[in-house]
Design an enzyme around this catalytic site. Structure first.
Site, mmCIF file in Angstrom:
data_model
loop_
_atom_site.group_PDB
_atom_site.id
_atom_site.type_symbol
_atom_site.label_atom_id
_atom_site.label_comp_id
_atom_site.label_asym_id
_atom_site.label_seq_id
_atom_site.Cartn_x
_atom_site.Cartn_y
_atom_site.Cartn_z
ATOM 1 N NE ARG A 29 3.114 6.342 -8.574
ATOM 2 C CZ ARG A 29 3.670 5.854 -9.659
ATOM 3 N NH1 ARG A 29 3.885 4.560 -9.761
ATOM 4 N NH2 ARG A 29 4.009 6.631 -10.649
ATOM 5 C CD GLU A 41 5.097 15.087 -8.113
ATOM 6 O OE1 GLU A 41 5.910 15.281 -9.035
ATOM 7 O OE2 GLU A 41 4.297 14.133 -8.125
ATOM 8 C CD GLN A 46 15.825 19.890 -13.860
ATOM 9 O OE1 GLN A 46 15.759 20.243 -12.692
ATOM 10 N NE2 GLN A 46 15.628 20.702 -14.842
ATOM 11 N N GLY A 85 21.681 17.367 -5.798
ATOM 12 C CA GLY A 85 21.906 18.400 -6.809
ATOM 13 C C GLY A 85 20.770 19.412 -6.886
ATOM 14 C CE1 TYR A 86 19.871 20.936 -12.405
ATOM 15 C CE2 TYR A 86 19.842 18.668 -11.619
ATOM 16 C CZ TYR A 86 20.058 19.585 -12.628
ATOM 17 O OH TYR A 86 20.477 19.134 -13.850
ATOM 18 C CE1 TYR A 124 4.896 16.824 -13.167
ATOM 19 C CE2 TYR A 124 6.214 17.570 -11.294
ATOM 20 C CZ TYR A 124 5.612 16.554 -12.010
ATOM 21 O OH TYR A 124 5.701 15.272 -11.556
ATOM 22 C CG ASP A 142 5.963 14.419 -16.536
ATOM 23 O OD1 ASP A 142 5.257 14.093 -17.514
ATOM 24 O OD2 ASP A 142 6.417 13.591 -15.722
ATOM 25 C CB CYS A 203 3.715 0.188 -29.531
ATOM 26 S SG CYS A 203 4.489 1.801 -29.698
ATOM 27 C CB CYS A 206 1.040 0.714 -25.318
ATOM 28 S SG CYS A 206 0.248 2.265 -24.879
ATOM 29 C CB CYS A 212 -1.628 5.350 -29.849
ATOM 30 S SG CYS A 212 -0.096 6.190 -30.257
HETATM 31 FE FE1 SF4 Z 1 3.193 3.279 -28.408
HETATM 32 FE FE2 SF4 Z 1 1.313 5.133 -28.597
HETATM 33 FE FE3 SF4 Z 1 1.407 3.560 -26.475
HETATM 34 FE FE4 SF4 Z 1 3.264 5.398 -26.805
HETATM 35 S S1 SF4 Z 1 1.093 5.771 -26.464
HETATM 36 S S2 SF4 Z 1 3.617 3.264 -26.218
HETATM 37 S S3 SF4 Z 1 3.504 5.390 -29.022
HETATM 38 S S4 SF4 Z 1 1.032 2.937 -28.575
#
Ligand code: SF4
Length: 365
Positions: A29, A41, A46, A85-86, A124, A142, A203, A206, A212
């Site tokens: 980064r 990348e 995997q 691997g891979y 990707y 992804d 959450c 988040c 969401c």
């Molecule tokens: Fe939770 Fe939605 Fe945030 Fe995912 S995007 S951590 S499900 S609030």
């Protein structure tokens, strides 16, 4: 989340602010070099971030440019990759580097549409290079992004179907901040990798929880929808470590085999449960009439998982009276501890040699 443009704007701004503040300081980064981004990348496919970091740093020291990859012998590249691997990834990377040199004069193409034609570069990887290194507004999808989008929008179809994948891609593209495509894509992947976790999404922490749908409905554990569980195939193998006079015998895989060019111990599947381990090894040793056995004993069991295969390997150390070989032009070589360090070994062979991270075979000089 509705498709109202303001909600999308709120999502973009919140995610980008969060990413700037909380992103993990990963080495790839810190650069905009498309070669280094491409390398990261490919290595990350995997493979976990923790595993990739030391390989990424070492690889860049040995091969600092795409030209250095193009000009390298395949064995040197395989050696630098050994353990990740891979191995098809590094073979394709080598082919792609040569193509970049030949078709683009050593300059990595900037556009998704050109990148996608390079060996080993799928949708990707092409989207990641195009957006992160060159700012092209193309969404990266992804597993992490699919999970986040599935929860944000409560997608009800099985996430593994083509229809769902197409839907996720479409939604990711509509969410994308086209002025900051690289950061936005990385932010969404980072959210999935560190907050919107597969089994226990965090959450309360988040940044986009108020946007969401799954969180609003209290159903985050129902998403993403997965109808079929992955089925693992269990396989058992013996591997033979022929040893004599401080050397160990390795076999190089042929060009017609997967992992071609890599070195390994002779490995054979256990086909019947009716034999004991000792009987099976004695039976297998008949295929090596030139190997005159002095003694044999079993070593610690090794386990290895690749794709949907769960392998259990029983290594057997067979001390021979002499360092014979079947004939000339065979794929075997007697090697010392020093020579071992310069050979690209298969991951199973590395695990047998270094079961706890340390080299454990005192029999080698
Ligand atoms: Fe939770 Fe939605 Fe945030 Fe995912 S995007 S951590 S499900 S609030």
């Amino acid at each position: 989340m509705s498709r109202h443009p303001l909600r999308h704007t709120a999502f973009r701004n919140t995610l980008l602010d969060w990413y700037v503040k909380y992103q993990r300081p990963l080495p790839w980064r810190k650069t905009k070099d498309p070669y280094a981004i491409w390398l990261s990348e490919i290595m990350l496919q995997q493979t976990t971030v923790e595993t990739v970091i030391p390989y990424y740093k070492r690889f860049l020291l040995s091969f600092p440019t795409i030209e250095s990859v193009a000009a390298s012998r395949p064995e040197r590249l395989l050696k630098a990759w050994a353990g990740l691997g891979y191995y098809r990834r590094i073979r394709n990377f080598h082919r792609a580097a040569k193509m970049v040199k030949k078709q683009y004069g050593g300059l990595i193409p900037r556009r998704y549409e050109d990148l996608i034609h390079l060996p080993g570069v799928g949708t990707y990887t092409a989207a990641a290079i195009a957006s992160i290194a060159f700012g092209e507004p193309v969404a990266v999808v992804d597993g992490n992004v699919s999970r986040v989008i599935s929860r944000l929008f409560c997608l009800k179809d099985d996430i593994s179907t083509n229809r769902s994948k197409e839907k996720v891609r479409e939604l990711a593209q509509t969410l994308l901040d086209s002025n900051k495509a690289g950061d936005f894509n990385q932010g969404l992947m980072e959210l999935g990798a560190t907050v919107c976790l597969p089994s226990r999404p965090q959450c309360p922490q988040c940044p986009v929880k108020r946007l969401c749908l799954a969180y609003a409905k209290g159903v985050t554990s129902d998403y993403p929808v997965k109808l079929k569980k992955a089925e693992y195939r269990r396989e058992e193998y013996f591997c033979l470590l022929f040893s004599s006079g401080g050397r160990i015998l390795l076999r190089q895989r042929s060009s017609s085999e997967i992992l071609s060019g890599m070195w390994e111990f002779p490995l054979f599947p256990i086909l019947t449960k009716s034999q004991s381990r000792e009987e099976a090894v004695v039976h297998e040793l008949r295929r090596y009439p030139w190997a005159i056995r002095k003694e044999a004993h079993f070593l610690p069991i090794v386990r290895h998982t690749i794709m949907n295969r769960r392998m259990t390997i029983y290594p057997c150390l067979v001390e021979l009276k002499e360092k014979n070989l079947p004939s000339k032009n065979n794929p075997y070589r007697w090697v010392s501890r020093q020579q071992l360090k310069s050979l690209p070994l298969t991951t199973v062979t590395r695990k047998v040699f270094y079961p706890r991270g340390d080299f454990t075979y005192p029999h080698l000089d």
